[in-house]
Scaffold this motif. Structure first.
Motif, PDB file in Angstrom:
ATOM      1  N   MET A 106       0.710  -1.237   0.115  1.00 40.32           N
ATOM      2  CA  MET A 106       0.045  -0.068   0.020  1.00 40.32           C
ATOM      3  C   MET A 106       0.997   1.099   0.070  1.00 40.32           C
ATOM      4  O   MET A 106       1.906   1.310   0.757  1.00 40.32           O
ATOM      5  CB  MET A 106      -1.351  -0.158   1.097  1.00 40.32           C
ATOM      6  CG  MET A 106      -0.872   1.838   1.332  1.00 40.32           C
ATOM      7  SD  MET A 106      -2.780   1.108   3.414  1.00 40.32           S
ATOM      8  CE  MET A 106      -1.763   1.284   3.862  1.00 40.32           C
ATOM      9  N   LYS A 107       0.685   1.961  -0.802  1.00 42.98           N
ATOM     10  CA  LYS A 107       1.351   3.949  -0.808  1.00 42.98           C
ATOM     11  C   LYS A 107      -0.013   4.694  -0.473  1.00 42.98           C
ATOM     12  O   LYS A 107      -1.154   4.694  -0.756  1.00 42.98           O
ATOM     13  CB  LYS A 107       1.178   3.658  -2.133  1.00 42.98           C
ATOM     14  CG  LYS A 107       2.545   2.961  -2.547  1.00 42.98           C
ATOM     15  CD  LYS A 107       2.885   3.394  -4.376  1.00 42.98           C
ATOM     16  CE  LYS A 107       4.584   2.883  -4.770  1.00 42.98           C
ATOM     17  NZ  LYS A 107       4.390   3.155  -6.221  1.00 42.98           N
ATOM     18  N   VAL A 108       0.528   5.345   0.681  1.00 39.75           N
ATOM     19  CA  VAL A 108      -0.203   6.556   1.270  1.00 39.75           C
ATOM     20  C   VAL A 108       0.927   8.324   1.086  1.00 39.75           C
ATOM     21  O   VAL A 108       1.800   7.821   0.863  1.00 39.75           O
ATOM     22  CB  VAL A 108      -0.005   6.060   2.790  1.00 39.75           C
ATOM     23  CG1 VAL A 108      -1.233   5.082   2.726  1.00 39.75           C
ATOM     24  CG2 VAL A 108       1.000   6.240   3.425  1.00 39.75           C
ATOM     25  N   SER A 109      -0.041   9.053   0.503  1.00 37.31           N
ATOM     26  CA  SER A 109       0.513  10.711   1.049  1.00 37.31           C
ATOM     27  C   SER A 109       0.588  10.379   2.148  1.00 37.31           C
ATOM     28  O   SER A 109       1.891  11.825   1.923  1.00 37.31           O
ATOM     29  CB  SER A 109      -0.367  11.349   0.335  1.00 37.31           C
ATOM     30  OG  SER A 109      -1.453  11.550   1.307  1.00 37.31           O
ATOM     31  N   ARG A 139       3.263  11.658   4.663  1.00 37.13           N
ATOM     32  CA  ARG A 139       4.838  11.370   4.830  1.00 37.13           C
ATOM     33  C   ARG A 139       5.433  10.215   6.031  1.00 37.13           C
ATOM     34  O   ARG A 139       6.248   9.331   6.182  1.00 37.13           O
ATOM     35  CB  ARG A 139       5.511  12.602   5.545  1.00 37.13           C
ATOM     36  CG  ARG A 139       5.055  13.730   4.034  1.00 37.13           C
ATOM     37  CD  ARG A 139       6.313  13.247   2.821  1.00 37.13           C
ATOM     38  NE  ARG A 139       7.288  12.714   3.455  1.00 37.13           N
ATOM     39  CZ  ARG A 139       8.932  14.003   2.776  1.00 37.13           C
ATOM     40  NH1 ARG A 139       8.549  14.538   3.220  1.00 37.13           N
ATOM     41  NH2 ARG A 139       9.636  12.789   3.544  1.00 37.13           N
TER      42      ARG A 139
END
Length: 142
Positions: free
Chosen positions: A1-4, A6
């Protein structure tokens, strides 16, 4: 999973205090950092949150406030993560400031360039990342 977001802290739930509407959840990372989140009781149930369960805390960098140095001031923010500035990347208006914690974890904050100057934020300077528990989003493996 990629998330915005930081700031991503993986760990284990080490405390869960239930309330009528909200619950306070403490997540401890492998490095010993503790992140407190306030979530709804609905989230506790739907995510199956429980002490000992793996979870991930997400915090967007603009939600992180910075305190320069070690001032004798008390804050209501539950998450007060002390470290040293490890990076300052300036943009046209804002800067991304990285705070390296003693555990090795990195916390990013987005603040104005003016704040960077006023607070004297530069590599090696002591700083504290302040994060309200209500700004922490929790996730669990699907």
């Amino acid at each position: 999973m990629k998330v915005s977001a930081r700031n991503v802290f993986e760990g284990t739930i080490t405390s869960l205090v239930d309330g009528q509407v909200n619950a306070e959840v403490e997540l401890t990372t492998a490095g010993g950092d503790r992140i407190v989140a306030v979530v709804t009781e609905g989230s506790v149930k739907s995510l199956g949150l429980a002490v000992g369960k793996a979870a991930t805390a997400f915090v967007k960098a603009p939600w992180v406030m910075l305190l320069a140095g070690d001032l004798p001031v008390r804050f209501s923010a539950r998450n007060q993560l002390a470290g040293v500035v490890s990076s300052v990347v300036r943009g046209a208006v804002n800067a991304d400031v990285g705070i390296r914690l003693p555990s090795g974890s990195l916390v990013h904050a987005v603040v104005t360039n003016e704040a960077v100057m006023e607070l004297g934020l530069k590599n090696g300077a002591p700083a504290v990342a302040l994060i309200k528990a209500s700004h922490v989003v929790l996730g669990v493996p699907a």
